[in-house]
Design an enzyme around this catalytic site. Structure first.
Site, short mmCIF file in Angstrom:
data_model
loop_
_atom_site.label_atom_id
_atom_site.label_comp_id
_atom_site.label_asym_id
_atom_site.label_seq_id
_atom_site.Cartn_x
_atom_site.Cartn_y
_atom_site.Cartn_z
N GLY A 50 29.64 72.11 50.06
CA GLY A 50 30.90 72.75 49.66
C GLY A 50 30.68 74.08 48.97
O GLY A 50 31.59 74.62 48.34
N ALA A 51 29.47 74.64 49.10
CA ALA A 51 29.18 75.91 48.41
C ALA A 51 29.28 77.09 49.36
O ALA A 51 28.91 78.21 49.01
CB ALA A 51 27.78 75.85 47.78
N GLY A 52 29.74 76.84 50.57
CA GLY A 52 29.89 77.94 51.53
C GLY A 52 28.58 78.33 52.18
O GLY A 52 28.43 79.45 52.67
N SER A 67 26.49 73.72 55.24
CA SER A 67 25.78 72.47 55.45
C SER A 67 26.33 71.74 56.67
O SER A 67 25.60 71.05 57.38
CB SER A 67 25.86 71.58 54.20
OG SER A 67 27.19 71.42 53.81
N HIS A 71 35.19 86.59 58.10
CA HIS A 71 36.47 86.46 58.80
C HIS A 71 36.60 87.49 59.94
O HIS A 71 37.70 87.90 60.28
CB HIS A 71 37.64 86.53 57.82
CG HIS A 71 37.66 85.35 56.90
ND1 HIS A 71 38.22 84.14 57.26
CD2 HIS A 71 37.12 85.17 55.67
CE1 HIS A 71 38.05 83.28 56.26
NE2 HIS A 71 37.38 83.87 55.29
N SER A 79 23.66 58.38 55.37
CA SER A 79 23.63 59.65 54.66
C SER A 79 23.04 59.43 53.28
O SER A 79 23.60 58.68 52.47
CB SER A 79 25.05 60.22 54.52
OG SER A 79 25.07 61.18 53.48
N ASP A 106 34.34 86.83 62.71
CA ASP A 106 33.78 86.16 63.91
C ASP A 106 34.86 85.65 64.85
O ASP A 106 34.76 85.80 66.06
CB ASP A 106 32.75 85.08 63.54
CG ASP A 106 33.25 83.93 62.69
OD1 ASP A 106 34.41 83.99 62.21
OD2 ASP A 106 32.48 82.96 62.48
N ASP A 154 28.31 80.47 61.81
CA ASP A 154 27.47 79.53 61.05
C ASP A 154 26.49 78.79 61.96
O ASP A 154 25.29 78.67 61.65
CB ASP A 154 28.33 78.51 60.30
CG ASP A 154 29.33 79.18 59.38
OD1 ASP A 154 29.17 80.39 59.12
OD2 ASP A 154 30.26 78.50 58.93
C1 GLA Z 1 33.37 79.87 57.71
C2 GLA Z 1 33.43 79.69 59.23
C3 GLA Z 1 32.80 80.88 59.94
C4 GLA Z 1 33.38 82.19 59.44
C5 GLA Z 1 33.37 82.24 57.91
C6 GLA Z 1 34.06 83.45 57.38
O1 GLA Z 1 32.04 79.84 57.26
O2 GLA Z 1 32.76 78.51 59.62
O3 GLA Z 1 32.97 80.75 61.34
O4 GLA Z 1 34.67 82.40 59.94
O5 GLA Z 1 33.97 81.10 57.33
O6 GLA Z 1 33.38 84.60 57.76
#
Ligand code: GLA
Length: 384
Positions: free
Chosen positions: A118-120, A123, A31, A64, A33, A168
């Site tokens: 959805g795992a952060g 993807s 949080h 897909s 960027d 990302d």
């Molecule tokens: C998500 C967003 C990124 C970043 C993160 C938190 O992955 O796509 O741009 O803000 O959350 O660091």
């Protein structure tokens, strides 16, 4: 035979080219960027694969594998977001090309991958980046890399409704094997930092709590940061973002700030410092210090930024109490997804057993556990 090429041939009866873009981890710096700050991500050995070819028509046939779904899209009309979430990333990218003045021709494609959804682990950024690269190459278009990354990010803003920062897409496109990327999200200056983990491993523990950035408080956090920035700017007109605020400035203004807004700003200001310290620690091979900063980052994300959840807090707590663990934190947007853990190799098995059983006892859910290595960014794997 590659499974994605195979699936393409089965569906369309001819040969495609194949492209890949990886998911990402973030060692520290969440949080920050979208506040012009610093991040320390890396691309991983899990990715999205796109088998694709132009088809000499004006429409696209898109399949897909993971969602077991498909779509046909007519290119002569204005593209709009659809109810198929997975499709929007591709449509968003096509639209970016079109609005930059490029004419996109019809194509057939099949995509899938091994990034848990959805795992952060981004993807969605991987799908955007692989689509940008593939469409560029198939159409013989040359676009500077930074602009490609910005197109991928804008596709997410406009077609997925998430006002994400650039981390990302940057990590997915620019990743290098064995290296983290220290990125300044204001200037987009970056440096690769070798990740020498010696006897340690990076282990991701997936809480299996599905975060949905669009529905979650992600956009709200951005507004809160913006609100904090504007108020601080009244006293410090020279600042351009929360990145320019230091802890003394913030503390001095504490009485004027809403307590929630103060906490949000405090996280951003302290997290930026942690990224810079963590980069230095990594360069000096001081993994202990890196781990310490990871724990601090988690506390800040959980208490001040409030983007954690019970499951993530529990996982970090278990890590903190486990032998051989140097650091752990939630990672990415939050509200679910994975923790990232820095663990001595001798204790990895013990940790896996402990975290699985305690998590199951508490939440009646088995967490996913992935050992990741740091890999190359977007690439073409096979060309016709
Ligand atoms: C998500 C967003 C990124 C970043 C993160 C938190 O992955 O796509 O741009 O803000 O959350 O660091």
């Amino acid at each position: 035979m590659n499974p994605y090429i195979e699936a393409f041939k089965q569906k369309f009866n001819y040969n495609p080219s194949l492209f890949r873009s990886p998911g990402r981890i973030n060692l520290i710096g969440d949080h920050t960027d979208y506040n012009d700050g610093y991040v320390l991500p890396a691309a991983i050995d899990k990715g999205i694969y796109l088998a694709i070819s132009l088809n000499d028509t004006n429409h696209c046939r898109i399949q897909s594998l993971d969602f077991e779904d498909e779509a046909e899209v007519e290119l002569s009309q204005d593209l709009q977001p659809t109810t198929k979430g997975w499709l929007n990333y591709i449509l968003g990218v096509i639209t970016q090309f079109q609005s930059s003045g490029y004419q996109i021709k019809g194509f057939d494609c099949v995509f899938g991958g091994d990034i848990p959804i959805g795992a952060g682990l981004s993807s969605s950024a991987a799908l955007e980046c692989v689509t940008v690269r593939a469409l560029m190459e198939l159409h013989g278009i040359e676009i500077p890399l930074i602009q490609q990354i910005q197109m991928a990010q804008k596709a997410e803003h406009e077609f997925a409704g998430v006002k994400c920062g650039i981390m990302d897409q940057f990590a997915s496109a620019m990743g290098k094997a064995g290296q983290a990327i220290q990125l300044d999200c204001r200037t987009l200056d970056f440096q690769y930092i070798p990740v020498h983990l010696e006897d340690f491993s990076l282990i991701l523990v997936d809480s299996k709590v599905k975060h949905n950035l669009g529905d979650s408080a992600y956009n709200k956090r951005q507004q809160e940061c913006q609100e904090g920035f504007k108020l601080i700017q009244n006293s410090y007109p020279g600042i351009r973002a929360l990145r320019d605020v230091d802890s003394d400035m913030l503390l001095g203004l504490k009485p004027d700030l809403d307590p929630i807004i103060f906490k949000r700003c405090k996280h951003v200001v302290s997290e930026n410092q942690r990224v810079l310290h963590a980069s230095a620690a990594l360069k000096n091979g001081n993994l202990k210090e890196l781990g310490r900063l990871m724990f601090l980052s988690h506390t800040s994300l959980s208490n001040d930024y409030q983007v954690s959840c019970n499951e993530l807090d529990f996982l970090v707590n278990v890590a903190q109490l486990s032998e051989g663990v140097l650091g752990a934190r939630m990672m990415g947007g939050g509200f679910g997804g994975c923790t990232i853990n820095l663990i001595h190799k001798d204790f990895v098995d013990l940790f896996k057993t402990k975290v699985s059983s305690t998590f199951y006892n508490k939440f009646s859910l088995s967490p996913g556990i992935y050992e990741v290595s740091i890999s190359e960014g977007t690439s073409r794997i096979h060309c016709l």
